[in-house]
Design a protein around this motif. Sequence first.
Motif, PDB file in Angstrom:
ATOM      1  N   VAL A   1      29.371  53.813  58.699  1.00 54.69           N
ATOM      2  CA  VAL A   1      29.563  52.705  57.760  1.00 54.69           C
ATOM      3  C   VAL A   1      28.206  52.280  57.224  1.00 54.69           C
ATOM      4  O   VAL A   1      27.302  51.950  57.996  1.00 54.69           O
ATOM      5  CB  VAL A   1      30.268  51.513  58.429  1.00 54.69           C
ATOM      6  CG1 VAL A   1      30.471  50.381  57.420  1.00 54.69           C
ATOM      7  CG2 VAL A   1      31.604  51.945  59.027  1.00 54.69           C
ATOM      8  N   GLY A   2      28.068  52.298  55.907  1.00 54.28           N
ATOM      9  CA  GLY A   2      26.802  51.976  55.273  1.00 54.28           C
ATOM     10  C   GLY A   2      26.755  50.571  54.728  1.00 54.28           C
ATOM     11  O   GLY A   2      27.436  49.672  55.225  1.00 54.28           O
ATOM     12  N   PRO A   3      25.956  50.356  53.684  1.00 57.15           N
ATOM     13  CA  PRO A   3      25.750  49.002  53.164  1.00 57.15           C
ATOM     14  C   PRO A   3      27.002  48.432  52.524  1.00 57.15           C
ATOM     15  O   PRO A   3      27.815  49.149  51.942  1.00 57.15           O
ATOM     16  CB  PRO A   3      24.649  49.196  52.125  1.00 57.15           C
ATOM     17  CG  PRO A   3      24.752  50.629  51.721  1.00 57.15           C
ATOM     18  CD  PRO A   3      25.165  51.364  52.945  1.00 57.15           C
ATOM     19  N   VAL A   4      27.143  47.120  52.635  1.00 53.30           N
ATOM     20  CA  VAL A   4      28.200  46.406  51.915  1.00 53.30           C
ATOM     21  C   VAL A   4      27.807  46.366  50.443  1.00 53.30           C
ATOM     22  O   VAL A   4      26.752  45.841  50.090  1.00 53.30           O
ATOM     23  CB  VAL A   4      28.385  44.979  52.466  1.00 53.30           C
ATOM     24  CG1 VAL A   4      29.324  44.170  51.577  1.00 53.30           C
ATOM     25  CG2 VAL A   4      28.933  45.033  53.889  1.00 53.30           C
ATOM     26  N   VAL A   5      28.641  46.932  49.590  1.00 51.66           N
ATOM     27  CA  VAL A   5      28.301  47.046  48.174  1.00 51.66           C
ATOM     28  C   VAL A   5      29.074  46.070  47.293  1.00 51.66           C
ATOM     29  O   VAL A   5      28.713  45.873  46.126  1.00 51.66           O
ATOM     30  CB  VAL A   5      28.517  48.490  47.669  1.00 51.66           C
ATOM     31  CG1 VAL A   5      27.496  49.426  48.289  1.00 51.66           C
ATOM     32  CG2 VAL A   5      29.925  48.987  47.957  1.00 51.66           C
ATOM     33  N   MET A   6      30.132  45.478  47.819  1.00 54.77           N
ATOM     34  CA  MET A   6      30.884  44.471  47.063  1.00 54.77           C
ATOM     35  C   MET A   6      31.413  43.438  48.035  1.00 54.77           C
ATOM     36  O   MET A   6      31.781  43.765  49.159  1.00 54.77           O
ATOM     37  CB  MET A   6      32.052  45.119  46.300  1.00 54.77           C
ATOM     38  CG  MET A   6      31.630  46.038  45.167  1.00 54.77           C
ATOM     39  SD  MET A   6      32.983  47.088  44.565  1.00 54.77           S
ATOM     40  CE  MET A   6      33.003  48.376  45.804  1.00 54.77           C
ATOM     41  N   GLU A   7      31.457  42.201  47.586  1.00 51.55           N
ATOM     42  CA  GLU A   7      31.952  41.125  48.430  1.00 51.55           C
ATOM     43  C   GLU A   7      32.504  40.024  47.547  1.00 51.55           C
ATOM     44  O   GLU A   7      31.902  39.682  46.518  1.00 51.55           O
ATOM     45  CB  GLU A   7      30.827  40.583  49.311  1.00 51.55           C
ATOM     46  CG  GLU A   7      31.269  39.503  50.275  1.00 51.55           C
ATOM     47  CD  GLU A   7      30.161  39.130  51.255  1.00 51.55           C
ATOM     48  OE1 GLU A   7      30.137  37.981  51.702  1.00 51.55           O
ATOM     49  OE2 GLU A   7      29.320  40.012  51.550  1.00 51.55           O
ATOM     50  N   GLY A   8      33.651  39.469  47.923  1.00 54.66           N
ATOM     51  CA  GLY A   8      34.216  38.397  47.117  1.00 54.66           C
ATOM     52  C   GLY A   8      35.417  37.764  47.781  1.00 54.66           C
ATOM     53  O   GLY A   8      35.945  38.270  48.778  1.00 54.66           O
ATOM     54  N   PRO A   9      35.881  36.644  47.250  1.00 55.22           N
ATOM     55  CA  PRO A   9      36.999  35.909  47.853  1.00 55.22           C
ATOM     56  C   PRO A   9      38.324  36.639  47.685  1.00 55.22           C
ATOM     57  O   PRO A   9      38.518  37.410  46.747  1.00 55.22           O
ATOM     58  CB  PRO A   9      36.994  34.580  47.086  1.00 55.22           C
ATOM     59  CG  PRO A   9      36.377  34.920  45.768  1.00 55.22           C
ATOM     60  CD  PRO A   9      35.354  35.978  46.048  1.00 55.22           C
ATOM     61  N   LEU A  10      39.236  36.379  48.620  1.00 61.27           N
ATOM     62  CA  LEU A  10      40.575  36.931  48.549  1.00 61.27           C
ATOM     63  C   LEU A  10      41.499  35.969  47.805  1.00 61.27           C
ATOM     64  O   LEU A  10      41.316  34.751  47.838  1.00 61.27           O
ATOM     65  CB  LEU A  10      41.130  37.184  49.953  1.00 61.27           C
ATOM     66  CG  LEU A  10      40.335  38.139  50.842  1.00 61.27           C
ATOM     67  CD1 LEU A  10      41.052  38.324  52.179  1.00 61.27           C
ATOM     68  CD2 LEU A  10      40.115  39.486  50.163  1.00 61.27           C
ATOM     69  N   SER A  11      42.501  36.546  47.145  1.00 61.39           N
ATOM     70  CA  SER A  11      43.491  35.758  46.413  1.00 61.39           C
ATOM     71  C   SER A  11      44.887  36.232  46.777  1.00 61.39           C
ATOM     72  O   SER A  11      45.073  37.354  47.264  1.00 61.39           O
ATOM     73  CB  SER A  11      43.295  35.896  44.896  1.00 61.39           C
ATOM     74  OG  SER A  11      42.036  35.424  44.478  1.00 61.39           O
ATOM     75  N   LEU A  12      45.859  35.378  46.519  1.00 64.53           N
ATOM     76  CA  LEU A  12      47.268  35.740  46.699  1.00 64.53           C
ATOM     77  C   LEU A  12      47.855  36.011  45.327  1.00 64.53           C
ATOM     78  O   LEU A  12      47.858  35.141  44.448  1.00 64.53           O
ATOM     79  CB  LEU A  12      48.028  34.608  47.390  1.00 64.53           C
ATOM     80  CG  LEU A  12      49.479  34.915  47.766  1.00 64.53           C
ATOM     81  CD1 LEU A  12      49.548  36.032  48.809  1.00 64.53           C
ATOM     82  CD2 LEU A  12      50.184  33.669  48.280  1.00 64.53           C
ATOM     83  N   MET A  13      48.326  37.243  45.126  1.00 66.46           N
ATOM     84  CA  MET A  13      48.914  37.640  43.856  1.00 66.46           C
ATOM     85  C   MET A  13      50.417  37.354  43.894  1.00 66.46           C
ATOM     86  O   MET A  13      51.121  37.802  44.813  1.00 66.46           O
ATOM     87  CB  MET A  13      48.664  39.123  43.584  1.00 66.46           C
ATOM     88  CG  MET A  13      49.205  39.591  42.241  1.00 66.46           C
ATOM     89  SD  MET A  13      48.678  41.285  41.807  1.00 66.46           S
ATOM     90  CE  MET A  13      49.618  42.245  42.983  1.00 66.46           C
ATOM     91  N   LEU A  14      50.891  36.623  42.900  1.00 62.76           N
ATOM     92  CA  LEU A  14      52.296  36.198  42.842  1.00 62.76           C
ATOM     93  C   LEU A  14      52.821  36.313  41.422  1.00 62.76           C
ATOM     94  O   LEU A  14      52.054  36.273  40.455  1.00 62.76           O
ATOM     95  CB  LEU A  14      52.438  34.726  43.267  1.00 62.76           C
ATOM     96  CG  LEU A  14      51.997  34.297  44.656  1.00 62.76           C
ATOM     97  CD1 LEU A  14      51.910  32.781  44.713  1.00 62.76           C
ATOM     98  CD2 LEU A  14      52.969  34.816  45.702  1.00 62.76           C
TER      99      LEU A  14
END
Length: 338
Positions: free
Chosen positions: A156-169
């Motif tokens: 497992v290498g570098p974290v390349v993306m990060e962001g909040p989770l959402s609920l799709m409805l």
Amino acid sequence: MELRDIEIFLALAEELHFGRTAERLHITQARVSQAIAKQERRIGAALFERTSRRVALTPLGARLRDDLSAGYERIRDGVESAMETARGVRGSLRLGIFGPNAHDLAPVTRVFRQRYPSCGLSFHEVGFSDPFGLLRAGEVDLQTCWLPVQEPDLAVGPVVMEGPLSLMLSDAHPLAGRGRVRLEDLGDCVLPAIPEPAPRYWVGALEPFHTPSGRPIPRGPVVTTFQEVEGFVLHEGLAAVVHADGPRYYQRPGIVYLPIEDAPPGRWALIWRAAAETELVRAYVRAAEDVLDELPREAPHPAGGAHPAGDPHPAGGAHGRAGANPRASSAVTRVVSS
């Protein structure tokens, strides 16, 4: 002006602190002072204003910084490219991606192509119902994947993306009128079922099986693509927890994205087979490390409502860094200490 003196000048222009500059370049503070004094004598004017409390660029120093930066980056890239050619970086890299990851990785790919113009690069879509299949079959050399990845044969290498989770409805869902939800509210939803061979721990990191209080979260139809998820959400009342690329790239009429205010951020990393690590893999990982600040690091959900179709998902904020598992290569361990 020697290349090392240029490097010292540019580092001090960024750090504005002699001690931090020396630590960053692994030299003594006296060496930094000597290099700057030598440059100022040669130019005939001060490049920095120094007091007991602060260091600041003079107008002339700021102009020199701007003039030297672009050229220094080109020289460094040229040296790096020559070194990699000498090490045998050649051939074609097969990169596995989920959905629109190629868009988010564009800064990495651009740097990789600049450094290794003779190397090929191809993209191959990875399905979330079999997230490691192409990698283990040797059909891709390196891929993106949401975390955690707890596979002993995979690095497992570098974290390349990060962001909040959402609920799709669907906008007709009973929760759609709310401005935001909490993880406990998922007990009142039906989430998609993602089949094996996707590991249960990996699926549960995005689509949890229980709420924080322990209530089971119902599972609905089996899905293997994001387009299937969209169809069931829109027409069958399904809900789905999605990463930040959902509201960023998949705005659809009739679909809303509710911020999940207490969910941890979703994180994506580069992964590869530890036993099949190549110079090409290491080269792409190094390119990712070098442009981490240009990759998506979205701020937590702000106060407010849902993100309906047509309303762009908020972005910006901190540049988080994360590291590797114990099997990751030395090229990755620099991210841990940064």
